[in-house]
Write an enzyme that holds these catalytic residues in place. Structure first.
Site, mmCIF file in Angstrom:
data_model
loop_
_atom_site.group_PDB
_atom_site.id
_atom_site.type_symbol
_atom_site.label_atom_id
_atom_site.label_comp_id
_atom_site.label_asym_id
_atom_site.label_seq_id
_atom_site.Cartn_x
_atom_site.Cartn_y
_atom_site.Cartn_z
ATOM 1 N N TYR A 1 9.025 13.138 52.671
ATOM 2 C CA TYR A 1 8.960 12.953 51.220
ATOM 3 C C TYR A 1 7.737 12.142 50.821
ATOM 4 O O TYR A 1 7.267 11.323 51.597
ATOM 5 C CB TYR A 1 10.215 12.221 50.730
ATOM 6 C CG TYR A 1 11.504 12.992 50.824
ATOM 7 C CD1 TYR A 1 11.537 14.358 51.100
ATOM 8 C CD2 TYR A 1 12.725 12.340 50.657
ATOM 9 C CE1 TYR A 1 12.743 15.044 51.189
ATOM 10 C CE2 TYR A 1 13.933 13.023 50.741
ATOM 11 C CZ TYR A 1 13.927 14.370 51.007
ATOM 12 O OH TYR A 1 15.124 15.042 51.093
ATOM 13 N N LEU B 1 22.818 19.329 41.163
ATOM 14 C CA LEU B 1 22.514 19.885 39.838
ATOM 15 C C LEU B 1 21.682 21.161 39.965
ATOM 16 O O LEU B 1 21.069 21.612 39.002
ATOM 17 C CB LEU B 1 21.773 18.859 38.986
ATOM 18 C CG LEU B 1 22.542 17.561 38.707
ATOM 19 C CD1 LEU B 1 21.695 16.598 37.892
ATOM 20 C CD2 LEU B 1 23.860 17.849 37.991
ATOM 21 N N GLY C 1 18.142 21.126 38.939
ATOM 22 C CA GLY C 1 17.965 20.965 37.493
ATOM 23 C C GLY C 1 18.480 22.119 36.671
ATOM 24 O O GLY C 1 18.604 21.994 35.439
ATOM 25 N N SER D 1 20.932 18.488 45.931
ATOM 26 C CA SER D 1 20.773 19.396 44.787
ATOM 27 C C SER D 1 22.102 19.709 44.103
ATOM 28 O O SER D 1 22.400 20.866 43.810
ATOM 29 C CB SER D 1 20.075 20.692 45.200
ATOM 30 O OG SER D 1 18.738 20.460 45.554
ATOM 31 N N LEU E 1 21.474 23.236 36.340
ATOM 32 C CA LEU E 1 22.756 22.951 35.689
ATOM 33 C C LEU E 1 22.647 21.976 34.520
ATOM 34 O O LEU E 1 23.621 21.759 33.803
ATOM 35 C CB LEU E 1 23.754 22.433 36.732
ATOM 36 C CG LEU E 1 24.247 23.495 37.718
ATOM 37 C CD1 LEU E 1 25.001 22.861 38.878
ATOM 38 C CD2 LEU E 1 25.131 24.526 37.011
ATOM 39 N N THR E 2 21.470 21.410 34.308
ATOM 40 C CA THR E 2 21.261 20.618 33.087
ATOM 41 C C THR E 2 21.113 21.514 31.871
ATOM 42 O O THR E 2 21.261 21.054 30.740
ATOM 43 C CB THR E 2 19.998 19.754 33.195
ATOM 44 O OG1 THR E 2 18.834 20.605 33.204
ATOM 45 C CG2 THR E 2 20.011 18.910 34.472
ATOM 46 N N GLY E 3 20.765 22.769 32.109
ATOM 47 C CA GLY E 3 20.517 23.703 31.012
ATOM 48 C C GLY E 3 19.084 23.715 30.530
ATOM 49 O O GLY E 3 18.730 24.502 29.640
ATOM 50 N N LYS E 4 18.219 22.876 31.105
ATOM 51 C CA LYS E 4 16.864 22.733 30.551
ATOM 52 C C LYS E 4 15.970 23.939 30.788
ATOM 53 O O LYS E 4 14.926 24.067 30.139
ATOM 54 C CB LYS E 4 16.199 21.478 31.116
ATOM 55 C CG LYS E 4 15.939 21.482 32.616
ATOM 56 C CD LYS E 4 15.373 20.135 33.056
ATOM 57 C CE LYS E 4 15.171 20.050 34.560
ATOM 58 N NZ LYS E 4 14.697 18.699 34.956
#
Length: 348
Positions: free
Chosen positions: A53, A239, A242, A237, A244-247
């Protein structure tokens, strides 16, 4: 914050784990240190990193930077290292930015551990994980064409034995406390367990695999293994990167988001994903739930879950994510989630 046992190690870890893979790219060092402060203050006692990372993107120049940022926090906060469980990972075969892509072995483990200890500026790592198995993995969206027929069982098992013996040496030195695997299969995890028990070497404490409402590969064989062998899941992961945030609905690509940096989302982008996400967003809206909180709260309902690893690029995102611990899902919500899963299985 609820605490869960980390396998049979005697360590207890928070149900949410601070993921750090953006520390050094999307997240500055100052912001990363502020995230450490906020997460610990909220009751999170579990922090997960890796020698490779940060990501988004991965580059030779930044490898190890996340661990250095965590190490600088440790140095700036003497006496606080004991407040949290620190996990990191040894990169697997084929990662050319570390040891020229060498597979994990008795030769690479001491070097990798010492490198992480140096960058983390600590005298021990609580949970040391193998990032992916040498023989390959069906994770990282490789399940669609996964073919284990080319594996050499004898070679695999011999390597596992030498790696476990090398890990025992690290335990004896006090460098690590526990051992975990990542992106593993049921067969692989069972072999690690069998060999460890036969030789009294470090037992697998955890499995870190991808898991979310959109990626439920863990629900069958791995779930059974987890429950029966006390080897729980650290879900990465949760979400769905990302989604599942809807963004990303409606084709949106927010500036600075993962999709803006990695357009194909590591293979997650697919024609079916928008409809699947919409189904979960509709459930959340129908029950007055924030979709982020619903996704993380759902992870807590799973019988094999140790901790859900979330990543936040900003303090505001972190503060919002932490609110998930106050959300409990009703049986009706869980039933609707299961129905959505049947209608939209594995969309990527």
């Amino acid at each position: 914050m609820k605490m869960n046992p980390l396998g049979r190690t005697g360590m207890m870890v928070s149900e949410l784990c601070l993921g750090t893979m953006t520390f050094g790219t999307q997240t500055s060092e100052a912001e990363a240190h502020a995230q450490m402060d906020m997460a610990l203050a909220a009751g999170v006692n579990f922090v997960d990193g890796a020698e490779m990372y940060p990501v988004n993107p991965i580059s030779q120049e930044t490898v190890g930077r996340t661990e250095e940022i965590l190490g600088n926090w440790n140095a700036a906060n003497p006496g606080r290292r004991g407040e949290y469980i620190l996990a990191t990972k040894h990169s697997g075969a084929g990662f050319m930015y570390a040891r020229n892509g060498a597979p994990i072995s008795a030769q690479t483990i001491p070097e990798a551990v010492e490198g992480s200890l140096r960058r983390l500026r600590t005298d021990h790592i609580d949970l040391y994980q193998f990032h992916w198995p040498n023989r390959g993995s069906y994770m990282f969206r490789q399940n669609w064409s996964y073919d284990p027929s080319g594996q050499d069982r004898a070679v695999t098992l011999a390597n596992m034995e030498e790696c476990l013996e090398a890990m025992q040496q690290q335990v004896d030195k006090g460098n690590i406390r526990a051992f975990g695997v990542s992106n593993e299969s049921a067969w692989g995890t069972a072999q690690w367990l069998r060999l460890a028990e036969e030789r009294e070497w470090p037992r697998v404490a955890s499995v870190q695999n991808e898991y979310s409402l959109l990626c439920r590969l863990y629900d069958t064989d791995m779930s059974e293994l987890s429950v029966n062998e006390d080897v729980g899941l650290m879900a990465f992961s949760p979400l769905a990167a990302g989604y599942l945030t809807g963004k990303y609905q409606g084709g949106a690509v927010p500036e600075g988001s993962r999709m803006s940096l990695v357009p194909q989302m590591g293979g997650r982008k697919s024609p079916r994903i928008s409809d699947a996400v919409a189904a979960y967003l509709e459930i959340a809206a129908r029950h007055g739930l924030n979709p982020v909180h619903m996704a993380l709260a759902w992870c807590r309902t799973r019988p094999f879950m140790i901790s859900a690893i979330f990543g936040a690029t900003t303090l505001a995102q972190l503060e919002h994510l932490l609110g998930a611990v106050d959300v409990e899902l009703t049986s009706d919500v869980v039933a609707e989630i299961d129905a959505a899963h049947r209608a939209h299985p594995l969309p990527y």
